[in-house]
Each structure stands twice: as structure tokens, then as C-alpha cells.
Design a protein around this motif. Structure first.
Motif, PDB file in Angstrom:
ATOM      1  N   GLN A 154       0.870  -1.172   0.114  1.00  0.00           N
ATOM      2  CA  GLN A 154      -0.106   0.160  -0.029  1.00  0.00           C
ATOM      3  C   GLN A 154       0.844   1.111  -0.098  1.00  0.00           C
ATOM      4  O   GLN A 154       0.485   2.265  -0.714  1.00  0.00           O
ATOM      5  N   ARG A 155       1.961   1.152   0.551  1.00  0.00           N
ATOM      6  CA  ARG A 155       2.819   2.362   0.612  1.00  0.00           C
ATOM      7  C   ARG A 155       3.420   2.704  -0.707  1.00  0.00           C
ATOM      8  O   ARG A 155       3.474   3.844  -1.264  1.00  0.00           O
ATOM      9  N   LEU A 156       3.718   1.552  -1.496  1.00  0.00           N
ATOM     10  CA  LEU A 156       4.474   1.737  -2.706  1.00  0.00           C
ATOM     11  C   LEU A 156       3.376   2.146  -3.545  1.00  0.00           C
ATOM     12  O   LEU A 156       3.759   3.076  -4.496  1.00  0.00           O
ATOM     13  N   VAL A 157       2.229   1.698  -3.340  1.00  0.00           N
ATOM     14  CA  VAL A 157       1.158   2.129  -4.606  1.00  0.00           C
ATOM     15  C   VAL A 157       0.860   3.726  -4.472  1.00  0.00           C
ATOM     16  O   VAL A 157       0.939   4.324  -5.266  1.00  0.00           O
ATOM     17  N   SER A 158       1.023   4.090  -3.155  1.00  0.00           N
ATOM     18  CA  SER A 158       0.776   5.533  -2.846  1.00  0.00           C
ATOM     19  C   SER A 158       1.888   6.179  -3.554  1.00  0.00           C
ATOM     20  O   SER A 158       1.741   7.380  -4.148  1.00  0.00           O
ATOM     21  N   ILE A 213      11.724   3.744  -7.419  1.00  0.00           N
ATOM     22  CA  ILE A 213      10.849   4.386  -6.301  1.00  0.00           C
ATOM     23  C   ILE A 213      10.830   3.334  -5.336  1.00  0.00           C
ATOM     24  O   ILE A 213      10.820   3.469  -4.181  1.00  0.00           O
ATOM     25  N   ILE A 214      10.577   2.091  -5.921  1.00  0.00           N
ATOM     26  CA  ILE A 214      10.418   0.792  -4.828  1.00  0.00           C
ATOM     27  C   ILE A 214      11.917   0.793  -4.269  1.00  0.00           C
ATOM     28  O   ILE A 214      11.734   0.317  -3.035  1.00  0.00           O
ATOM     29  N   GLY A 217      -1.817 -13.564   2.864  1.00  0.00           N
ATOM     30  CA  GLY A 217      -0.722 -13.890   1.982  1.00  0.00           C
ATOM     31  C   GLY A 217       0.129 -12.462   1.510  1.00  0.00           C
ATOM     32  O   GLY A 217      -0.060 -11.432   1.814  1.00  0.00           O
ATOM     33  N   GLN A 218       0.929 -13.000   0.795  1.00  0.00           N
ATOM     34  CA  GLN A 218       1.728 -11.934   0.174  1.00  0.00           C
ATOM     35  C   GLN A 218       1.128 -11.257  -0.988  1.00  0.00           C
ATOM     36  O   GLN A 218       0.228 -11.933  -1.667  1.00  0.00           O
ATOM     37  N   GLN A 219       1.215  -9.996  -1.489  1.00  0.00           N
ATOM     38  CA  GLN A 219       0.685  -9.333  -2.607  1.00  0.00           C
ATOM     39  C   GLN A 219       1.664  -9.066  -3.639  1.00  0.00           C
ATOM     40  O   GLN A 219       2.890  -8.784  -3.219  1.00  0.00           O
ATOM     41  N   ASP A 220       1.236  -9.372  -4.735  1.00  0.00           N
ATOM     42  CA  ASP A 220       2.186  -8.881  -5.851  1.00  0.00           C
ATOM     43  C   ASP A 220       1.837  -7.670  -6.579  1.00  0.00           C
ATOM     44  O   ASP A 220       0.752  -7.470  -6.529  1.00  0.00           O
ATOM     45  N   LEU A 221       2.721  -6.670  -6.917  1.00  0.00           N
ATOM     46  CA  LEU A 221       2.624  -5.471  -7.428  1.00  0.00           C
ATOM     47  C   LEU A 221       3.048  -5.615  -8.966  1.00  0.00           C
ATOM     48  O   LEU A 221       4.304  -5.682  -8.933  1.00  0.00           O
ATOM     49  N   PHE A 222       2.274  -4.923  -9.865  1.00  0.00           N
ATOM     50  CA  PHE A 222       2.512  -5.171 -11.348  1.00  0.00           C
ATOM     51  C   PHE A 222       2.398  -3.611 -11.852  1.00  0.00           C
ATOM     52  O   PHE A 222       1.459  -2.678 -11.173  1.00  0.00           O
ATOM     53  N   VAL A 223       3.219  -3.280 -12.639  1.00  0.00           N
ATOM     54  CA  VAL A 223       3.219  -2.002 -13.365  1.00  0.00           C
ATOM     55  C   VAL A 223       3.185  -2.163 -14.726  1.00  0.00           C
ATOM     56  O   VAL A 223       3.716  -3.343 -15.221  1.00  0.00           O
ATOM     57  N   ASN A 249       0.485   3.895 -12.362  1.00  0.00           N
ATOM     58  CA  ASN A 249      -0.562   3.104 -12.052  1.00  0.00           C
ATOM     59  C   ASN A 249      -0.141   1.638 -11.834  1.00  0.00           C
ATOM     60  O   ASN A 249       0.702   1.158 -12.708  1.00  0.00           O
ATOM     61  N   ALA A 250      -0.356   1.150 -10.837  1.00  0.00           N
ATOM     62  CA  ALA A 250      -0.009  -0.275 -10.137  1.00  0.00           C
ATOM     63  C   ALA A 250      -1.136  -1.067 -10.152  1.00  0.00           C
ATOM     64  O   ALA A 250      -2.433  -0.522  -9.867  1.00  0.00           O
ATOM     65  N   ILE A 251      -0.941  -2.282 -10.427  1.00  0.00           N
ATOM     66  CA  ILE A 251      -2.060  -3.460  -9.928  1.00  0.00           C
ATOM     67  C   ILE A 251      -1.588  -4.129  -9.148  1.00  0.00           C
ATOM     68  O   ILE A 251      -0.471  -4.846  -8.697  1.00  0.00           O
TER      69      ILE A 251
END
Length: 78
Positions: free
Chosen positions: A18-22, A68-69, A51-57, A30-32
């Protein structure tokens, strides 16, 4: 997400994602978020283990997103 314009750039827990998406949205990236455990829960196969969440761009934004990450994760590790 085969044959997609998106690429996975991070896997982690809900709070960090959530921090990364922000941070990404602040730079107009835009991230998914893909969360297998949440998808299972919504389908009726829920579990109490988060569980763990995956972040896609978008592949075209991956280099900028990774910078940024890296900055955010370095800050969190400090």
C-alpha cells in the motif's frame, strides 16, 4: 499475466504494498495489486493467513517504478 503489458516489480505484505502504491501514484504510475489469498477468500475458499501481494506496473514504467521501490524499501530497512 502472460501476454500482458504488465510486469511484476514487487512482492510483499499488505502494508508495504500500500505504501508503494501511494508512492507510485504520486509519480503518476498506475499499479495493479494481485492478492491470491484475497481472491480465494472472495471465492469462498478463505483462510485466516494473510498472504503476500504482488505489485505489477506497465512494462514501460517498470524502470521508474523500480527506482521508487528501491528508495522506499531502503528507507524501510534503515
Amino acid at each position: 499475466m502472460k501476454d500482458s503489458n504488465y510486469t511484476k516489480v514487487f512482492t510483499g505484505n499488505f502494508i508495504i504494498v500500500q505504501r508503494l502504491v501511494s508512492e507510485l501514484e504520486a509519480e503518476n504510475i498506475n499499479a495493479i495489486i494481485k492478492d491470491e489469498s484475497e481472491s480465494g477468500r472472495l471465492a469462498g475458499f478463505g483462510s485466516s493467513i494473510q498472504g503476500q501481494q504482488d505489485l505489477f506496473v506497465n512494462k514501460e514504467e517498470a524502470v521508474a517504478a523500480l527506482k521508487i521501490i528501491e528508495g522506499v524499501t531502503a528507507e524501510l530497512d534503515a
